[in-house]
Design an enzyme around this catalytic site. Structure first.
Site, PDB file in Angstrom:
ATOM      1  N   ASP A 151       0.870  -1.182   0.000  1.00  0.00           N
ATOM      2  CA  ASP A 151       0.000   0.000   0.000  1.00  0.00           C
ATOM      3  C   ASP A 151       0.906   1.230   0.000  1.00  0.00           C
ATOM      4  O   ASP A 151       1.507   1.572   1.011  1.00  0.00           O
ATOM      5  CB  ASP A 151      -0.897  -0.026   1.242  1.00  0.00           C
ATOM      6  CG  ASP A 151      -1.704   1.257   1.429  1.00  0.00           C
ATOM      7  OD1 ASP A 151      -1.562   2.187   0.608  1.00  0.00           O
ATOM      8  OD2 ASP A 151      -2.460   1.329   2.419  1.00  0.00           O
TER       9      ASP A 151
ATOM     10  N   GLN B 299       0.499   6.451   1.151  1.00  0.00           N
ATOM     11  CA  GLN B 299       1.160   7.509   1.912  1.00  0.00           C
ATOM     12  C   GLN B 299       2.613   7.710   1.491  1.00  0.00           C
ATOM     13  O   GLN B 299       3.276   8.609   1.996  1.00  0.00           O
ATOM     14  CB  GLN B 299       1.106   7.182   3.406  1.00  0.00           C
ATOM     15  CG  GLN B 299      -0.285   7.147   3.995  1.00  0.00           C
ATOM     16  CD  GLN B 299      -0.956   8.500   4.039  1.00  0.00           C
ATOM     17  OE1 GLN B 299      -0.309   9.538   4.082  1.00  0.00           O
ATOM     18  NE2 GLN B 299      -2.281   8.512   4.017  1.00  0.00           N
TER      19      GLN B 299
ATOM     20  N   LYS C 242      -3.863  11.445  -2.932  1.00  0.00           N
ATOM     21  CA  LYS C 242      -2.777  11.562  -1.952  1.00  0.00           C
ATOM     22  C   LYS C 242      -1.497  12.089  -2.602  1.00  0.00           C
ATOM     23  O   LYS C 242      -0.496  12.300  -1.921  1.00  0.00           O
ATOM     24  CB  LYS C 242      -2.469  10.198  -1.329  1.00  0.00           C
ATOM     25  CG  LYS C 242      -3.661   9.452  -0.793  1.00  0.00           C
ATOM     26  CD  LYS C 242      -4.033   9.855   0.607  1.00  0.00           C
ATOM     27  CE  LYS C 242      -5.108   8.905   1.142  1.00  0.00           C
ATOM     28  NZ  LYS C 242      -5.429   9.131   2.536  1.00  0.00           N
TER      29      LYS C 242
ATOM     30  N   CYS D  67      -8.735   5.375  10.366  1.00  0.00           N
ATOM     31  CA  CYS D  67      -8.890   4.118   9.611  1.00  0.00           C
ATOM     32  C   CYS D  67      -7.692   3.198   9.816  1.00  0.00           C
ATOM     33  O   CYS D  67      -7.246   2.510   8.894  1.00  0.00           O
ATOM     34  CB  CYS D  67      -9.102   4.389   8.121  1.00  0.00           C
ATOM     35  SG  CYS D  67     -10.640   5.238   7.748  1.00  0.00           S
TER      36      CYS D  67
END
Length: 475
Positions: free
Chosen positions: A262, A265, A288, A426
């Protein structure tokens, strides 16, 4: 940050328009040296940091990164909220958009509206060109030369669900194990829980160390012949931790397991190369990384994507259809059912080109410098506890302030024009590892400044001081 004239160093391509332009207005903040150091160290799940007021990083780093020129491209940075100049510290939730992205989306809807692929007319061809150029830019960002390995999705959440429902349904079975780090966003946990329940597989968490790093000894012990997939964040949205993804991937591959990373970020904070990481899947969300919402990217190794059955059926993903049999288009189109977010891809193309036009190493170094400054500055706030202090973390600063509720604290900061996020982010398992259910998060991006950090610190000190006065009056 006062800064020197941009003419002192050559401006990157993306900022050439800024040469000689006016400087944006920066509010003056209280002198850092006048701040009061904390009376006692906070009892918090973070390691202590020096309480002395930090020295500001140089206004013009030697590598030439010019944050002022960058800020001129982000219109929202120059508005007011509640009568105060906006200080945007909610980048972990979404980044602001440069004018180049706004203009690209507006241009698509005002002059270039058309569907893509298979159209014979000029506008269809032009829209398709923009769409596929967006795919090329995503491939460049991630370091793959094969645009067929780039699948457009709505965002990281849909990317993970696609892999779970397609690859997972085809490859997971009874007793198989999925390792998921305790630092994951729910988007890289819940989809695996859903498919694990269906396929009677098992989720096993990779635990955290007290500073927010992943426990590598525990990870090595968890790996085994039943491990089929490892789900890892490239940068935690609540702790800022950047795990050693390449090393963890290499270990997983020794057991024949696949790795999904993932990168939501990560991609806006430092360069990413999926080839060097050897990641099997890598996902990120456009919003993002300065692009619109509703568009994202899934990278997958070609051999894996080609073996994955379609997750959704419909238009665009087929080769031929009859009532007897349907054959599917080659990747990536077989995994992109229906009309895509064409305007979103136009905005993504603009965002990635903008980012590519900057000096990425310089921007990364600047962010690292600003993050270190922010962590030291927050340590001067009495009663503030920082959550997660892993070496090399990105600018995600999650904290508690003694005597305050996180939601109420975020509201108080908003009254001073400072946008932060509060809640579970989250990432409830990550917070639970520190015995928490909620916290405040300030998150940095390449357009943030020392003045932004100073505004946050000054506001927190003021709120804490007000609470102390109220408590004394009540006594």
């Amino acid at each position: 940050m006062t800064g020197s004239a941009p003419s002192r160093v050559p401006l990157p391509e993306a900022l050439a328009h800024a040469a000689g332009g006016p400087r944006y207005w920066l509010p003056q903040q209280p002198d850092q040296a006048a701040r009061t150091a904390p009376a006692t160290a906070p009892s918090a799940p973070s390691s202590a940091r020096p309480s002395a007021p930090p020295a500001a990083p140089p206004s013009a780093p030697p590598n030439g990164f010019d944050v002022e020129a960058v800020r001129r491209d982000f219109p929202q940075l120059h508005r007011e909220v509640n009568g105060r100049p906006l200080v945007w510290l909610d980048n972990g939730a979404t980044t602001l958009k440069p004018r180049q992205v706004v203009e690209a989306v507006a241009e698509h809807y005002s002059m270039g509206t058309s569907n893509v692929h298979r159209g014979a007319h000029t506008l269809a061809q032009q829209a398709t060109q923009v769409y596929e150029e967006g795919r090329e830019e995503a491939a460049k960002l991630l370091g793959t030369q094969d645009t067929g390995e780039i699948v457009f999705v709505r965002g990281t959440t849909e990317a993970v669900n696609l892999v779970a429902q397609s690859w997972g349904r085809a490859n997971l079975g009874l007793g198989d194990e999925i390792l998921v780090s305790a630092a994951e966003h729910h988007s890289n946990l819940v989809p695996w829980q859903l498919i694990a329940k269906e396929r009677r597989a098992r989720i096993r968490p990779i635990p955290l160390l007290p500073d927010g790093q992943l426990d590598q000894d525990a990870y090595r012990d968890l790996l085994g012949s039943r491990t089929k997939l490892v789900a890892l964040t490239h940068a935690s949205n609540v702790l800022g931790t950047v795990p050693p993804v390449a090393e963890m991937t290499a270990l997983a591959h020794r057991y024949g397991a696949k790795v999904l990373v993932d990168g939501a970020q990560a991609v806006s904070h430092f360069p990413v190369d999926v080839t060097e990481l050897d990641a099997d899947f890598y996902a990120f969300s456009g919003h993002k990384i300065f692009a619109p919402t509703g568009i994202g990217v899934l990278f997958g190794k070609r051999e894996l994507l080609e073996a994955m059955p379609p997750w959704q059926g419909g238009g665009n993903m087929i080769d031929s259809v009859s009532f007897e049999e349907t054959s599917y288009a080659p990747v990536p189109h077989r995994l992109e059912a229906g009309t895509g977010h064409i305007a979103g891809v136009a905005g993504l193309r603009a965002a990635l080109r903008y980012l590519a036009g900057l000096d990425r190493p310089a921007a990364t170094a600047y962010e690292e410098q600003l993050t270190a400054y922010a962590m030291d500055a927050l340590a001067t706030v009495p009663g503030l506890s920082l959550i997660g202090d892993a070496p090399g973390k990105i600018g995600v600063l999650t904290f508690l302030l003694a005597g305050t509720d996180p939601i109420a604290l975020a509201g108080a900061l908003d009254q001073q024009g400072i946008a932060v996020r509060a809640g579970h982010h989250c990432a409830q398992p990550a917070l639970a590892a520190f015995g928490l259910q909620s916290a405040v998060r300030a998150s940095l991006a390449l357009y943030n400044t020392v003045q932004d950090v100073d505004a946050l610190v000054s506001a927190l000190q003021g709120i804490q001081g007000t609470q102390g006065t109220q408590a004394a009056s009540a006594a």
